[in-house]
Design a protein around this motif. Sequence first.
Motif, PDB file in Angstrom:
ATOM      1  N   TYR A  38     -33.694  57.010 -48.237  1.00  0.00           N
ATOM      2  CA  TYR A  38     -33.623  57.837 -47.033  1.00  0.00           C
ATOM      3  C   TYR A  38     -32.872  59.130 -47.331  1.00  0.00           C
ATOM      4  O   TYR A  38     -31.801  59.124 -47.943  1.00  0.00           O
ATOM      5  N   ILE A  39     -33.442  60.227 -46.894  1.00  0.00           N
ATOM      6  CA  ILE A  39     -32.775  61.524 -46.975  1.00  0.00           C
ATOM      7  C   ILE A  39     -32.538  62.023 -45.554  1.00  0.00           C
ATOM      8  O   ILE A  39     -33.077  61.484 -44.588  1.00  0.00           O
ATOM      9  N   ARG A  40     -31.738  63.059 -45.441  1.00  0.00           N
ATOM     10  CA  ARG A  40     -31.555  63.694 -44.140  1.00  0.00           C
ATOM     11  C   ARG A  40     -31.419  65.193 -44.333  1.00  0.00           C
ATOM     12  O   ARG A  40     -31.220  65.670 -45.452  1.00  0.00           O
ATOM     13  N   ASP A  41     -31.541  65.930 -43.251  1.00  0.00           N
ATOM     14  CA  ASP A  41     -31.477  67.382 -43.380  1.00  0.00           C
ATOM     15  C   ASP A  41     -30.117  67.793 -43.923  1.00  0.00           C
ATOM     16  O   ASP A  41     -29.106  67.125 -43.712  1.00  0.00           O
ATOM     17  N   GLN A  42     -30.094  68.924 -44.628  1.00  0.00           N
ATOM     18  CA  GLN A  42     -28.892  69.337 -45.351  1.00  0.00           C
ATOM     19  C   GLN A  42     -27.721  69.628 -44.420  1.00  0.00           C
ATOM     20  O   GLN A  42     -26.562  69.396 -44.801  1.00  0.00           O
ATOM     21  N   VAL A  43     -27.991  70.102 -43.216  1.00  0.00           N
ATOM     22  CA  VAL A  43     -26.909  70.395 -42.271  1.00  0.00           C
ATOM     23  C   VAL A  43     -26.158  69.116 -41.913  1.00  0.00           C
ATOM     24  O   VAL A  43     -24.933  69.019 -42.061  1.00  0.00           O
TER      25      VAL A  43
END
Length: 295
Positions: free
Chosen positions: A119-124
């Motif tokens: 799982y990844i998430r937005d950089q912010v």
Amino acid sequence: MIVVLHLGAHKTGTSLIQKYMRDRPKIMRRNRIAMLSRSSGDKLIGWGQDKILSPGLPVLQKNIRRAALLLRTRYVLSHENALGRPFAQSGKELYPDASARARQIADGLPGKRKIAVYYIRDQVSFLESYYLQTIQQGKHHLFDEWVNPKLDGSLSWRPLYEGLCAALGKENVLLKDFGSQIRQGQARFLCDFFSAFMPVDTQKFGEFEYPARRNLSIGDVGLELALKINPYLKSWEAQRSTRNFLQQIFSNADFPRPVLLSDDQKQMLTSKYEAENQDLIQESERTFIAPHRAG
């Protein structure tokens, strides 16, 4: 035996999945799933150090083979620290040690097939959440001091994805967007994880009911207190007790989330990485072959 490598990223619900599997042993047995407990993962893997090679690797091999003998057809190794820290001195990209660590794990573990569900998430949100985690672990650096060097480097998820693909094959790597999944609710997020590598039968799983509010972060007041208290905490026990206290009394469930990145910084990160993140998710969805759909 299918070995499912759930190795991150940090702050993407890894603790929720680990605790759900730990607290639902009957459901895991019913679905022929074996798992590496979090405490065992801490001992055998740590922070992506060489522990996994010796003596950790032989122990993991033994655990997987034992699970196969018990007719557990899926072994889930869930440990977000296995690929190292997201910001390491060895590189200027996210998880610079991920490729080498993934290769060591893939080459060393038995199993008919090894896949990664990552799982990844937005950089912010990733930057802000991971910073708060460092504070909860006892650090007391100010956000601007911590984040500014990272904004000058690469925060792309592509090198990590390509490293996993090099170690496992593109057909064995599935990237998922944490943010879009968790917004649909905790139960939907859990169902999504297991659906990645097996057919989910609600009669065997139930409705993925599980107590909410696991591993909360601190709110703005909690952050302010932590920055003042942490310099005086000299032991791991003191840091853990303080973390538990701040999470219980000053969590972001009861206090506003801290304002960390500026609007300009958020806009810059979004414009730079949003489209790429979507492309990576779509690329992995096209090339990944789920075990229960192979052949």
